[in-house]
Design an enzyme around this catalytic site. Structure first.
Site, PDB file in Angstrom:
ATOM      1  N   ASN A  10       0.872  -1.181   0.000  1.00  0.00           N
ATOM      2  CA  ASN A  10       0.000   0.000   0.000  1.00  0.00           C
ATOM      3  C   ASN A  10       0.904   1.224   0.000  1.00  0.00           C
ATOM      4  O   ASN A  10       1.487   1.573   1.030  1.00  0.00           O
ATOM      5  CB  ASN A  10      -0.889  -0.037   1.260  1.00  0.00           C
ATOM      6  CG  ASN A  10      -1.702   1.235   1.429  1.00  0.00           C
ATOM      7  OD1 ASN A  10      -1.786   2.062   0.522  1.00  0.00           O
ATOM      8  ND2 ASN A  10      -2.314   1.393   2.597  1.00  0.00           N
ATOM      9  N   LYS A  12       0.131   4.237  -0.273  1.00  0.00           N
ATOM     10  CA  LYS A  12      -0.525   5.421   0.295  1.00  0.00           C
ATOM     11  C   LYS A  12      -0.305   6.633  -0.631  1.00  0.00           C
ATOM     12  O   LYS A  12      -0.278   6.463  -1.845  1.00  0.00           O
ATOM     13  CB  LYS A  12      -0.035   5.681   1.717  1.00  0.00           C
ATOM     14  CG  LYS A  12      -0.119   4.424   2.598  1.00  0.00           C
ATOM     15  CD  LYS A  12      -0.009   4.711   4.045  1.00  0.00           C
ATOM     16  CE  LYS A  12       0.040   3.400   4.815  1.00  0.00           C
ATOM     17  NZ  LYS A  12      -0.099   3.568   6.233  1.00  0.00           N
ATOM     18  N   HIS A  98      -9.562   0.875   4.878  1.00  0.00           N
ATOM     19  CA  HIS A  98      -8.277   1.061   5.569  1.00  0.00           C
ATOM     20  C   HIS A  98      -8.500   1.975   6.777  1.00  0.00           C
ATOM     21  O   HIS A  98      -9.331   2.891   6.721  1.00  0.00           O
ATOM     22  CB  HIS A  98      -7.264   1.679   4.607  1.00  0.00           C
ATOM     23  CG  HIS A  98      -5.876   1.702   5.179  1.00  0.00           C
ATOM     24  ND1 HIS A  98      -5.465   2.671   6.058  1.00  0.00           N
ATOM     25  CD2 HIS A  98      -4.828   0.861   5.021  1.00  0.00           C
ATOM     26  CE1 HIS A  98      -4.211   2.430   6.415  1.00  0.00           C
ATOM     27  NE2 HIS A  98      -3.803   1.332   5.793  1.00  0.00           N
ATOM     28  N   GLU A 100      -6.982   4.411   7.862  1.00  0.00           N
ATOM     29  CA  GLU A 100      -6.837   5.853   7.586  1.00  0.00           C
ATOM     30  C   GLU A 100      -8.093   6.408   6.910  1.00  0.00           C
ATOM     31  O   GLU A 100      -8.434   7.577   7.100  1.00  0.00           O
ATOM     32  CB  GLU A 100      -5.568   6.091   6.748  1.00  0.00           C
ATOM     33  CG  GLU A 100      -4.319   5.901   7.604  1.00  0.00           C
ATOM     34  CD  GLU A 100      -3.080   5.453   6.857  1.00  0.00           C
ATOM     35  OE1 GLU A 100      -3.039   5.558   5.617  1.00  0.00           O
ATOM     36  OE2 GLU A 100      -2.141   4.973   7.529  1.00  0.00           O
ATOM     37  N   GLU A 168      -5.501  -5.314  10.464  1.00  0.00           N
ATOM     38  CA  GLU A 168      -4.494  -4.289  10.710  1.00  0.00           C
ATOM     39  C   GLU A 168      -4.804  -3.566  12.018  1.00  0.00           C
ATOM     40  O   GLU A 168      -5.651  -2.647  12.041  1.00  0.00           O
ATOM     41  CB  GLU A 168      -4.485  -3.271   9.576  1.00  0.00           C
ATOM     42  CG  GLU A 168      -4.170  -3.853   8.226  1.00  0.00           C
ATOM     43  CD  GLU A 168      -3.580  -2.801   7.290  1.00  0.00           C
ATOM     44  OE1 GLU A 168      -2.438  -2.977   6.883  1.00  0.00           O
ATOM     45  OE2 GLU A 168      -4.258  -1.812   7.009  1.00  0.00           O
ATOM     46  N   GLY A 174       2.276   1.922  10.961  1.00  0.00           N
ATOM     47  CA  GLY A 174       3.255   3.008  10.873  1.00  0.00           C
ATOM     48  C   GLY A 174       3.954   3.336  12.183  1.00  0.00           C
ATOM     49  O   GLY A 174       4.603   4.375  12.288  1.00  0.00           O
ATOM     50  N   SER A 212       3.215  -2.439  10.403  1.00  0.00           N
ATOM     51  CA  SER A 212       4.656  -2.462  10.683  1.00  0.00           C
ATOM     52  C   SER A 212       5.328  -3.779  10.297  1.00  0.00           C
ATOM     53  O   SER A 212       6.224  -4.249  10.994  1.00  0.00           O
ATOM     54  CB  SER A 212       4.920  -2.128  12.157  1.00  0.00           C
ATOM     55  OG  SER A 212       4.526  -0.793  12.422  1.00  0.00           O
TER      56      SER A 212
HETATM   57  C1  PEP Z   1      -0.889   0.058   6.150  1.00  0.00           C
HETATM   58  O1  PEP Z   1      -1.081   1.269   6.162  1.00  0.00           O
HETATM   59  O2  PEP Z   1      -1.684  -0.682   5.560  1.00  0.00           O
HETATM   60  C2  PEP Z   1       0.281  -0.459   6.841  1.00  0.00           C
HETATM   61  C3  PEP Z   1       0.282  -1.709   7.167  1.00  0.00           C
HETATM   62  O3  PEP Z   1       1.278   0.444   7.109  1.00  0.00           O
HETATM   63  P1  PEP Z   1       2.717   0.105   7.761  1.00  0.00           P
HETATM   64  O4  PEP Z   1       3.227  -1.168   7.129  1.00  0.00           O
HETATM   65  O5  PEP Z   1       3.570   1.277   7.424  1.00  0.00           O
HETATM   66  O6  PEP Z   1       2.497  -0.074   9.225  1.00  0.00           O
END
Ligand code: PEP
Length: 250
Positions: A10, A12, A98, A100, A168, A174, A212
């Site tokens: 992703n 973003k 997601h 976000e 997630e 993040g 992460s």
């Molecule tokens: C995400 O935003 O889907 C995600 C998993 O981000 P990160 O790997 O940076 O934690």
């Protein structure tokens, strides 16, 4: 038999055209080399890059996905992008729900379900994201909360060919923090069980872990029962890191 793993990047709101093209070309070169990783590989760039990257992804053996879609197939929705437009641009997948989008754009489960149904209607695979906040984890009710979120977000008529679930934890996205292997195993088992009551071929639905994921923890997370791949944010912007995660599938 467990489904073949899927590693999804992703991106973003990152990367301009030349950077995205370079990343796709580098991943294509890696995918052409031996040994091949035991996974399918998907990239989800920003909308603006989908058209340019679709042919390159095809050559590279990468699947292409978008990061969101609108629930309507067309109409007066300034600034939005409809699922049939994504299919038309060469996408096979779209992420919906997601964290976000849920937190920054106020999307609730009903909205996510409507978007996922729009994705299926356009012939796309919907990657439905769910996950608890840190306060919800601390309350001891994370599994109950995330299962309810999933059941309320699931599109009608989904099957393993049209649905991917991504667990997630919001607090892991993040932040560099991840749940323990036991917490991931428990949550993925709960999600698999919940899918059993909602989707005919629940055992074949891929359930990704996201939050992460890095080269240093990918092998451990991907080895957990019912973890059928990863949704990768930050680390998907680096060819070396993303490819190392793909290789962690074996
Ligand atoms: C995400 O935003 O889907 C995600 C998993 O981000 P990160 O790997 O940076 O934690």
């Amino acid at each position: 038999m467990a489904p073949r793993k899927l590693i999804a990047g992703n991106w973003k709101m990152n990367l301009l055209k030349a950077e995205g093209e370079a990343l796709v070309r580098a991943l294509g070169a890696s995918l052409a080399s031996e040994p091949k990783p035991a996974c399918d590989v998907l990239v989800c760039p920003p909308f603006t890059l989908l058209g340019a990257l679709a042919p390159l992804c095809g050559e590279a053996g990468l699947a292409l996905g978008a990061q969101d879609c609108h629930a309507a197939p067309s109409g007066a929705f300034t600034g939005n992008v409809a699922a049939p437009m994504l299919a038309d641009a060469g996408c096979a997948y779209v992420i919906v729900g997601h964290s976000e989008r849920r937190s920054l754009h106020g999307e609730d489960n009903a909205t996510v379900k409507a978007k996922a149904e729009a994705a299926l209607a356009a012939g796309l695979v919907a990657i439905v994201c769910v996950g608890e906040t840190e306060a919800e984890r601390d309350s001891g009710k994370a599994e109950e909360i995330v299962v309810a979120q999933l059941l309320q977000s699931l599109p009608e008529g989904a099957s393993a060919g049209s649905l991917v679930v991504a667990y997630e934890p919001v607090w892991a996205i993040g932040t560099g923090r991840t749940p323990t292997v036991a917490q991931v195993a428990d949550m993925h088992a709960a999600l698999r069980k919940a899918l059993g009551g909602a989707v005919a071929d629940a055992a074949a639905v891929r359930i990704l872990y996201g939050g992460s994921v890095k080269p240093g923890n990918a092998a451990e997370l991907l080895a957990v029962a019912n973890v059928d791949g990863a949704l990768v944010g930050g680390a998907s912007l680096s060819h070396g890191d993303f490819w190392a995660i793909c290789q962690s599938c074996g």
